[in-house]
Scaffold this active site. Structure first.
Site, mmCIF file in Angstrom:
data_model
loop_
_atom_site.group_PDB
_atom_site.id
_atom_site.type_symbol
_atom_site.label_atom_id
_atom_site.label_comp_id
_atom_site.label_asym_id
_atom_site.label_seq_id
_atom_site.Cartn_x
_atom_site.Cartn_y
_atom_site.Cartn_z
ATOM 1 N N ASP A 1 2.121 8.975 -15.341
ATOM 2 C CA ASP A 1 2.142 11.180 -15.521
ATOM 3 C C ASP A 1 2.898 11.355 -15.235
ATOM 4 O O ASP A 1 3.054 12.113 -16.264
ATOM 5 C CB ASP A 1 0.334 10.846 -15.461
ATOM 6 C CG ASP A 1 0.745 10.570 -13.481
ATOM 7 O OD1 ASP A 1 2.251 10.521 -12.431
ATOM 8 O OD2 ASP A 1 -0.252 11.166 -13.050
ATOM 9 N N ASP B 1 -1.067 2.837 -9.992
ATOM 10 C CA ASP B 1 -2.754 3.731 -9.982
ATOM 11 C C ASP B 1 -3.521 3.868 -10.939
ATOM 12 O O ASP B 1 -4.546 3.601 -10.837
ATOM 13 C CB ASP B 1 -1.983 5.462 -9.345
ATOM 14 C CG ASP B 1 -1.315 5.484 -8.557
ATOM 15 O OD1 ASP B 1 -1.040 5.173 -7.358
ATOM 16 O OD2 ASP B 1 -0.646 6.617 -8.443
ATOM 17 N N GLN C 1 2.342 -2.560 -1.818
ATOM 18 C CA GLN C 1 1.711 -3.324 -3.237
ATOM 19 C C GLN C 1 2.045 -2.545 -4.397
ATOM 20 O O GLN C 1 1.744 -3.639 -5.457
ATOM 21 C CB GLN C 1 0.172 -1.728 -3.260
ATOM 22 C CG GLN C 1 -0.534 -2.317 -1.729
ATOM 23 C CD GLN C 1 -1.796 -0.759 -1.767
ATOM 24 O OE1 GLN C 1 -2.210 -0.590 -1.914
ATOM 25 N NE2 GLN C 1 -0.899 0.399 -0.527
ATOM 26 N N ARG C 2 3.246 -2.365 -4.834
ATOM 27 C CA ARG C 2 3.943 -1.627 -5.047
ATOM 28 C C ARG C 2 5.626 -2.744 -5.759
ATOM 29 O O ARG C 2 6.049 -2.634 -6.938
ATOM 30 C CB ARG C 2 5.170 -0.324 -5.103
ATOM 31 C CG ARG C 2 3.871 0.908 -5.351
ATOM 32 C CD ARG C 2 4.390 2.582 -6.269
ATOM 33 N NE ARG C 2 5.742 2.386 -5.289
ATOM 34 C CZ ARG C 2 6.343 3.487 -5.050
ATOM 35 N NH1 ARG C 2 5.386 4.637 -5.569
ATOM 36 N NH2 ARG C 2 7.874 3.239 -4.979
HETATM 37 O O1 F6P Z 1 2.207 7.015 -8.137
HETATM 38 C C1 F6P Z 1 2.100 5.699 -7.561
HETATM 39 C C2 F6P Z 1 2.434 6.226 -6.076
HETATM 40 O O2 F6P Z 1 3.001 4.692 -5.806
HETATM 41 C C3 F6P Z 1 1.180 6.301 -5.288
HETATM 42 O O3 F6P Z 1 0.483 6.057 -5.181
HETATM 43 C C4 F6P Z 1 1.669 7.390 -3.874
HETATM 44 O O4 F6P Z 1 0.956 8.068 -3.649
HETATM 45 C C5 F6P Z 1 3.540 7.622 -4.059
HETATM 46 O O5 F6P Z 1 3.329 6.928 -5.599
HETATM 47 C C6 F6P Z 1 4.045 7.558 -3.019
HETATM 48 O O6 F6P Z 1 5.246 7.577 -3.494
HETATM 49 P P1 F6P Z 1 6.699 7.778 -2.986
HETATM 50 O O7 F6P Z 1 7.002 6.461 -3.318
HETATM 51 O O8 F6P Z 1 7.850 8.865 -3.463
HETATM 52 O O9 F6P Z 1 5.924 7.631 -1.805
#
Ligand code: F6P
Length: 360
Positions: free
Chosen positions: A114, A138, A285-286
């Protein structure tokens, strides 16, 4: 035809799969040349690029992360940097436009969530022809019912819930899993349903403490001496606040959440007397390889985006609607967020099998 491409925002599984699909389709089917900007909008402002050829995008389908690098802080319109130890914010969109011109590009493909789409919308209104592709674990980008990366994260969270189930049962505990999702609870909802969570707490439904305690107590009373709670990082008690872990100054949304799982676990143990532990799944999770669904889905969205570029259908975002590839105007997407609506069918489905959303 010369096309720029970048990946912006937090990474997710499937970014390389989509880069590969866009690049291969544009090079193979339309004879295009591609230039990639490194580290999201940072590379567009500071002119850091990488040439893309067949070799660059070979063998990356299954790789996690992004070969282009990404940033969820770089924003050409609000460029934050430390000058003499002080954070300053300037508008460097003119630099971004000059770099775009310098590379004699016909358009730019932005793969992002987004926040990246909001910036893409502003660049489009400055005259940069753009095609967007929605990504994020998300699943909250407006204009599409699904983003790639989401399913892989759901799978990771579901496996974690499965593992927590066995240890919860062995120790007769309440196990709390905190998953990502700042404002949208899609990940907690789908993983919670897939993992058979007894309680799912999402940002869209502020929860009632007593309702959460009662689920755990009732399960104990009927001989189910363990409970599983899946909580989104952005969940909060009714009348309470989200649990902020830290602030990242210079980021478009500086708040970083974390800790609600520990809060829920501690409070449940204190109020019910049932032993409880919490696990924050965080960045696992990422990371990692995209699941099969995301490999296919990212490839489909990349193909769709390449078609928009080739057809000169600029300032649109490739999307998925009613089970089909589609596209929507970028201006309908920019700046919004797609949250779990109160009438989402999965909420009713979960309630029907006894899952609580912590409602009073
Ligand atoms: O938007 C993806 C996301 O993984 C969210 O779920 C989380 O709140 C945020 O990014 C974390 O961001 P950063 O990588 O800056 O810690």
């Amino acid at each position: 035809m010369r096309i720029g491409i970048l990946t912006g925002g937090g990474d997710c599984p499937g970014l390389n799969a989509v880069i590969r699909a866009v690049a291969k389709t544009l090079m193979h089917e339309h004879g295009a040349e591609l230039v990639a900007f490194l580290d999201g909008y940072d590379g567009l402002v500071t002119d850091r690029t990488m040439d893309i050829d067949w070799e660059t995008v070979s063998n990356i389908l299954t790789q996690g992360g992004t070969i282009l690098g990404t940033s969820n802080t770089a924003n050409p319109f609000d460029w934050a940097e430390k000058v003499d130890g002080k954070m300053t914010v300037t508008d460097r969109s003119a630099d971004a436009l000059a770099v775009f011109e310098k590379h004699r590009l016909d358009g730019l493909v932005v793969i992002g969530g987004d926040g990246s789409m909001a910036i893409a919308g502003r660049l489009a209104s400055c005259g940069v022809p753009i095609v967007g592709i929605p990504k994020t674990i998300d699943n909250d980008v407006p204009g599409t019912e699904r983003t790639f990366g989401f399913q892989s994260a759901v799978n990771v969270a579901t496996e974690a819930l499965d593992r927590l189930h066995t240890t919860a049962s062995a120790h007769h505990r309440v196990m709390v899993a905190e998953v990502m999702g700042r404002y949208a609870g899609w990940l907690a909802l789908e993983a919670g349903v897939a993992g058979g969570a007894d309680v799912i707490l999402i940002p869209e439904i502020p929860f009632d403490w007593d309702a959460v305690f009662e689920v755990c107590r009732r399960r104990h009373r009927i001989g189910k001496r363990f409970s599983i709670i899946c909580v989104a990082e952005g969940a909060r008690p009714a009348g309470g606040k989200m649990v902020v872990h830290r602030r990242v100054e210079g980021s478009p949304d500086p708040v970083r959440l974390g800790g609600v799982g520990r809060l829920v676990s501690g409070t449940v143990e204190q109020q019910t007397g049932i032993s409880s532990r919490s696990t924050n799944l965080g960045y696992v999770q990422r990371g990692g390889s995209p699941c099969a669904f995301d490999r296919v889905f990212a490839t489909m969205l990349g193909y769709q985006a390449a078609g928009l570029v080739a057809g000169g259908r600029w300032n649109r975002m490739a999307s998925w609607q009613r089970g089909r590839l589609a596209d929507v105007p970028l201006e309908d997407v920019a700046g919004g967020s797609r949250n779990v609506p109160p009438d989402d069918p999965l909420l009713a489905v979960a309630r029907s099998v006894g899952t609580s959303f912590g409602e009073a």
